[in-house]
Enzyme design. Structure first.
Site, PDB file in Angstrom:
ATOM      1  N   ASN A  31       0.855  -1.196   0.000  1.00  0.00           N
ATOM      2  CA  ASN A  31       0.000   0.000   0.000  1.00  0.00           C
ATOM      3  C   ASN A  31       0.882   1.233   0.000  1.00  0.00           C
ATOM      4  OD1 ASN A  31      -2.410   1.557   0.277  1.00  0.00           O
ATOM      5  ND2 ASN A  31      -1.969   1.796   2.460  1.00  0.00           N
ATOM      6  N   HIS A  53       0.868   5.286   1.290  1.00  0.00           N
ATOM      7  CA  HIS A  53       0.138   6.182   2.195  1.00  0.00           C
ATOM      8  C   HIS A  53       0.776   7.573   2.157  1.00  0.00           C
ATOM      9  CE1 HIS A  53      -2.441   7.308   5.467  1.00  0.00           C
ATOM     10  NE2 HIS A  53      -1.390   7.869   6.054  1.00  0.00           N
TER      11      HIS A  53
END
Ligand code: GAR
Length: 202
Positions: free
Chosen positions: A107, A109
């Site tokens: 991911n 961020h």
């Protein structure tokens, strides 16, 4: 060559950066799936423009997160996916999915984790008054933005920044950092020990 699935809910600028890196051979992997939970996500159009027919997997017919993730998992398995890349995918993954792809979901961020996790990382950093923020690429575990950190880079906060201007500068860095992290994975250069992720030289 490794097979990648990119999951995106929004604009898709990170998706675009990844697709471009793959086209230019800077990532030794093939993006074989682009999936969105939102029908109108501009990310879908970006995929089409680069020759990938995206999949819109609508959460509405499913009873909750786990059921949706089971459907997602079936699609990922059918395509023989090696790495799942979350690029602005605004859903928390359930353990069903995380456990099926241990150490194989990434991911990005828009803050320096563990500071400002969640969906408003840029705004919260700006409002807190930090002078330096940045972005983080990390492996996904069952928590909210808590998995082992792969790469981080700082971005200074300027006096006259708004959420929009700051986010734009962070995204410019993201577009460089994410393909790099993906390539490290593809070259089997990432080794995780507990919370720490080590980059091994080739
Ligand atoms: C990116 O800046 C990413 O860091 C952020 O959403 C944006 C998506 O942009 N993700 C999160 O906030 C996750 N908590 P994009 O759709 O243009 O790639």
């Amino acid at each position: 060559m490794k097979k990648i699935a990119v999951l995106a809910s929004g604009e898709g600028t990170n998706l675009e950066a990844i697709l471009e890196a793959a086209e230019r051979g800077r990532i030794s992997a093939q993006v074989v799936l682009v999936i969105s939970d939102r029908k109108k996500a501009p990310a879908l159009e970006r995929a089409r423009r680069r020759g990938i027919e995206p999949l819109h997997l609508d959460p509405r017919p499913y009873r909750g997160r786990e059921e949706y993730d089971q459907a997602l998992l079936a699609v990922l398995r059918r395509a023989g996916i090696d790495l799942v890349v979350l690029a602005g995918f605004m859903r928390l993954l359930s353990p069903v999915l995380v456990q099926a792809f241990p150490g194989r979901i990434m991911n990005i961020h828009p803050a320096l984790l563990p500071a400002f996790p969640g969906t408003s990382g840029v705004e919260e950093a700006l409002n807190y008054g930090v002078k330096v923020t940045g972005c983080t690429v990390h492996f996904v575990d069952e928590g909210l933005d808590t998995g082992p950190i792969i790469l981080q880079e700082t971005v200074p906060v300027l006096q006259d920044d708004t959420v929009k201007t700051l986010h734009m500068r962070i995204q410019a860095v993201e577009h460089r950092l994410y393909p790099r992290a993906i390539e490290l994975f593809c070259q089997d250069q990432l080794r995780v020990e507990g919370r720490r992720c080590f980059i091994e030289s080739r």
